[in-house]
Design an enzyme around this catalytic site. Structure first.
Site, short mmCIF file in Angstrom:
data_model
loop_
_atom_site.label_atom_id
_atom_site.label_comp_id
_atom_site.label_asym_id
_atom_site.label_seq_id
_atom_site.Cartn_x
_atom_site.Cartn_y
_atom_site.Cartn_z
CB SER A 41 3.00 -8.23 5.45
OG SER A 41 3.33 -7.10 6.23
CE1 TYR A 46 -2.83 -7.02 5.19
CE2 TYR A 46 -1.09 -6.22 6.65
CZ TYR A 46 -1.51 -6.60 5.39
OH TYR A 46 -0.62 -6.59 4.34
CE LYS A 103 -1.25 -9.90 3.54
NZ LYS A 103 -1.67 -10.31 2.21
P1 NAD Z 1 -4.18 -3.03 -3.05
O1 NAD Z 1 -5.38 -2.90 -2.18
O2 NAD Z 1 -3.80 -1.88 -3.89
O3 NAD Z 1 -4.33 -4.33 -3.97
C1 NAD Z 1 -5.09 -5.45 -3.60
C2 NAD Z 1 -6.04 -5.73 -4.74
O4 NAD Z 1 -6.86 -6.86 -4.41
C3 NAD Z 1 -7.00 -4.57 -5.03
O5 NAD Z 1 -6.97 -4.28 -6.40
C4 NAD Z 1 -8.38 -5.09 -4.61
O6 NAD Z 1 -9.41 -4.54 -5.38
C5 NAD Z 1 -8.19 -6.58 -4.82
N1 NAD Z 1 -9.06 -7.45 -4.03
C6 NAD Z 1 -9.30 -7.39 -2.69
N2 NAD Z 1 -10.16 -8.37 -2.34
C7 NAD Z 1 -10.46 -9.07 -3.48
C8 NAD Z 1 -11.27 -10.18 -3.76
N3 NAD Z 1 -11.97 -10.80 -2.79
N4 NAD Z 1 -11.33 -10.62 -5.03
C9 NAD Z 1 -10.64 -10.01 -6.01
N5 NAD Z 1 -9.84 -8.95 -5.80
C10 NAD Z 1 -9.75 -8.48 -4.55
O7 NAD Z 1 -2.96 -3.45 -2.10
P2 NAD Z 1 -1.41 -3.59 -2.44
O8 NAD Z 1 -0.72 -2.58 -1.63
O9 NAD Z 1 -1.19 -3.67 -3.88
O10 NAD Z 1 -1.14 -4.99 -1.75
C11 NAD Z 1 -1.15 -6.21 -2.48
C12 NAD Z 1 -0.92 -7.35 -1.51
O11 NAD Z 1 0.31 -7.13 -0.82
C13 NAD Z 1 -2.01 -7.46 -0.43
O12 NAD Z 1 -2.23 -8.83 -0.18
C14 NAD Z 1 -1.36 -6.80 0.76
O13 NAD Z 1 -1.88 -7.29 1.97
C15 NAD Z 1 0.09 -7.18 0.59
N6 NAD Z 1 1.02 -6.27 1.25
C16 NAD Z 1 0.94 -4.93 0.99
C17 NAD Z 1 1.81 -4.06 1.64
C18 NAD Z 1 1.75 -2.56 1.40
O14 NAD Z 1 2.27 -1.80 2.20
N7 NAD Z 1 1.14 -2.09 0.33
C19 NAD Z 1 2.77 -4.56 2.54
C20 NAD Z 1 2.83 -5.94 2.75
C21 NAD Z 1 1.94 -6.79 2.09
C1 UD1 Z 2 1.83 -0.31 8.58
C2 UD1 Z 2 1.16 -1.40 9.38
C3 UD1 Z 2 1.64 -2.75 8.86
C4 UD1 Z 2 1.39 -2.87 7.36
C5 UD1 Z 2 2.07 -1.70 6.66
C6 UD1 Z 2 1.79 -1.69 5.17
C7 UD1 Z 2 0.65 -0.50 11.60
C8 UD1 Z 2 1.00 -0.54 13.05
N1 UD1 Z 2 1.44 -1.24 10.79
O1 UD1 Z 2 3.24 -0.43 8.77
O2 UD1 Z 2 0.97 -3.80 9.54
O3 UD1 Z 2 1.92 -4.09 6.86
O4 UD1 Z 2 1.58 -0.46 7.21
O5 UD1 Z 2 0.48 -1.32 4.89
O6 UD1 Z 2 -0.30 0.14 11.19
N2 UD1 Z 2 3.96 7.70 10.38
C9 UD1 Z 2 3.91 9.02 10.82
N3 UD1 Z 2 2.85 9.78 10.43
C10 UD1 Z 2 1.85 9.32 9.63
C11 UD1 Z 2 1.91 7.96 9.18
C12 UD1 Z 2 2.98 7.18 9.58
O7 UD1 Z 2 4.79 9.50 11.55
O8 UD1 Z 2 0.92 10.05 9.32
C13 UD1 Z 2 5.13 6.87 10.76
C14 UD1 Z 2 4.77 5.64 11.56
O9 UD1 Z 2 4.88 5.92 12.94
C15 UD1 Z 2 5.86 4.65 11.11
C16 UD1 Z 2 6.23 5.11 9.71
O10 UD1 Z 2 5.70 6.41 9.56
O11 UD1 Z 2 7.00 4.80 11.91
C17 UD1 Z 2 5.65 4.20 8.62
O12 UD1 Z 2 4.24 4.07 8.85
P1 UD1 Z 2 3.30 3.28 7.85
O13 UD1 Z 2 3.53 3.78 6.47
O14 UD1 Z 2 1.92 3.35 8.40
O15 UD1 Z 2 3.87 1.79 7.89
P2 UD1 Z 2 4.09 0.81 9.14
O16 UD1 Z 2 3.58 1.39 10.41
O17 UD1 Z 2 5.51 0.36 9.11
#
Ligand code: NAD
Ligand code: UD1
Length: 350
Positions: free
Chosen positions: A130, A157, A161
């Site tokens: 991330s 979190y 990572k």
């Molecule tokens: P998500 O929660 O939708 O997907 C994660 C999946 O992992 C889920 O289906 C959950 O049931 C499964 N899981 C969790 N713990 C488990 C375990 N112990 N064994 C088996 N399955 C398990 O999240 P996502 O948004 O699809 O994210 C996927 C990956 O990308 C995660 O590692 C997340 O940290 C990373 N990531 C997500 C974002 C984002 O904004 N969505 C941003 C950066 C990184």
């Molecule tokens: C957040 C997490 C980051 C994580 C990412 C993906 C924090 C500080 N950071 O990123 O670690 O990897 O999500 O899951 O939590 N916002 C509003 N109103 C809302 C929600 C969000 O104004 O109700 C704004 C926030 O201030 C930000 C932007 O929208 O500027 C995006 O927010 P968000 O979607 O939560 O992502 P990040 O904060 O970038």
């Protein structure tokens, strides 16, 4: 488009938001996809719908990735050429309240996965990292060579990572025939254009886009805009590098194709997956209203603790080495997120 015909790819956490979209792209591009997930934040229904869209069979097995013996059974049966490791916990606020849980699940699953890969001779791994690893020290555009000190990440979190990236670097160094690719995602939003799969956060979502779609649908009354007093942006609201989840899924396919290329030496690689463009909260709301014709009721609130003013990627390394770049606009991200939310107001729960 790449051709993965005849190649099996194991997706941990593949029923989740990013995993299900990646499963779809890989299956459409010929791979045999196998999913393991414990469904703690997802439902097998997502993969059932991927099967419906792709007309391919995708085994979707209930398994906790911390169960190394269970993983070894799956690997022995399906013989994957590579693993994409999505599984893990990702709620920032929850990680602050329950750090031990995040360490237990995120480290435990990665460690068990590495053990199973070693025992089963699987040598290719892609990990979901991330942009959060860049912390608050670096000035955007964020590049992969910037230093990522541990005391500059904002929450457990993010720390998980960063530490997993380091675990995998050592793992690759000790197993020099392994290829490991760390993908640092920026802000994934949107859904498959069919509206059949999308983001289904459990409970009250914290991220911006699922809150916007819920306000438009009337599930949440008002969107709180966290700060319009940031001097770093023109309209004062914070900016982020939003990436369409289909572009992100294609980024995984590009990373996998590069990893499996004939004659490529095993290596550890790190890539940003982002667009390189920053969009403010107010710009995103304007794009959403333009894309959907829906008004988003909002109120200006104080800044959210821990938020950065500006975050965006330098994606040039992935552009060059993976021959990949984002294709989809903010308006498409909003349109597709809304299409999914409208068709599935309760997510995968009927
Ligand atoms: P998500 O929660 O939708 O997907 C994660 C999946 O992992 C889920 O289906 C959950 O049931 C499964 N899981 C969790 N713990 C488990 C375990 N112990 N064994 C088996 N399955 C398990 O999240 P996502 O948004 O699809 O994210 C996927 C990956 O990308 C995660 O590692 C997340 O940290 C990373 N990531 C997500 C974002 C984002 O904004 N969505 C941003 C950066 C990184
Ligand atoms: C957040 C997490 C980051 C994580 C990412 C993906 C924090 C500080 N950071 O990123 O670690 O990897 O999500 O899951 O939590 N916002 C509003 N109103 C809302 C929600 C969000 O104004 O109700 C704004 C926030 O201030 C930000 C932007 O929208 O500027 C995006 O927010 P968000 O979607 O939560 O992502 P990040 O904060 O970038």
């Amino acid at each position: 488009m790449h051709n993965f015909e005849g190649q099996t790819v194991l997706l941990t956490g593949g029923a989740g938001y990013i995993g299900s979209h990646t499963a779809l792209v890989l299956a459409q591009w010929g791979a045999k996809v196998v999913v393991v997930d414990n469904f703690c934040n997802s439902a097998p229904e997502s993969i059932r719908r991927v099967e419906e869209i792709t007309q391919k069979t995708i085994p979707c097995l209930e398994l906790d990735v911390r169960d190394q013996a269970g993983l070894e059974e799956v690997m022995t049966e399906h013989k994957p050429v590579a693993v994409i490791h999505f599984a893990g916990l990702k709620a920032v606020g929850e990680s602050v309240e329950k750090p031990q849980l995040y360490f237990e699940v995120n480290f435990g699953s990665t460690s068990a996965l590495c053990g199973a890969m070693q025992n089963c001779g699987v040598k290719n791994l892609i990990f979901s990292s991330s942009a959060t690893v860049y912390g608050d020290l670096n000035q955007p555009p964020l590049t992969e060579t910037m230093s990522t000190p541990m005391d500059r990440v904002a929450n457990p979190y993010g720390l998980s990572k960063l530490v997993i990236e380091q675990m995998l670097k050592w793992q690759q160094r000790a197993n020099s025939d392994w290829s490991v690719t760390l993908l640092r995602y920026f802000n994934p939003v949107g859904a498959h254009p069919s509206g059949k799969i999308g983001e289904d956060p459990q409970g009250d979502p914290n991220n911006l886009m699922p809150r916007v779609t819920r306000v438009a649908l009337g599930i949440i009354d008002t969107l709180h805009v966290f700060g319009t007093d940031y001097p770093e942006t023109d309209d004062g609201s914070p900016s982020r590098d939003y990436i369409h989840v289909m572009d992100l899924a294609e980024g995984h396919a590009a990373a996998l194709a590069e990893m499996l290329k004939d004659g490529r030496p095993p290596a550890l690689k790190t890539y940003n997956l982002g667009s390189g463009k920053a969009t403010t909260v107010l710009e995103l709301l304007a794009a959403f209203e333009e894309a959907t014709g829906q008004k988003v009721k909002r109120e200006i609130h104080p800044r959210r603790e821990g938020d950065l003013p500006v975050s965006f990627a330098d994606p040039s390394l992935a552009n060059k080495e993976l021959n990949w770049k984002t294709q989809r606009s903010i308006v498409e991200m909003c349109r597709d997120a809304w299409n999914w939310q409208q068709q599935n107001p309760n997510g995968y729960r009927a």
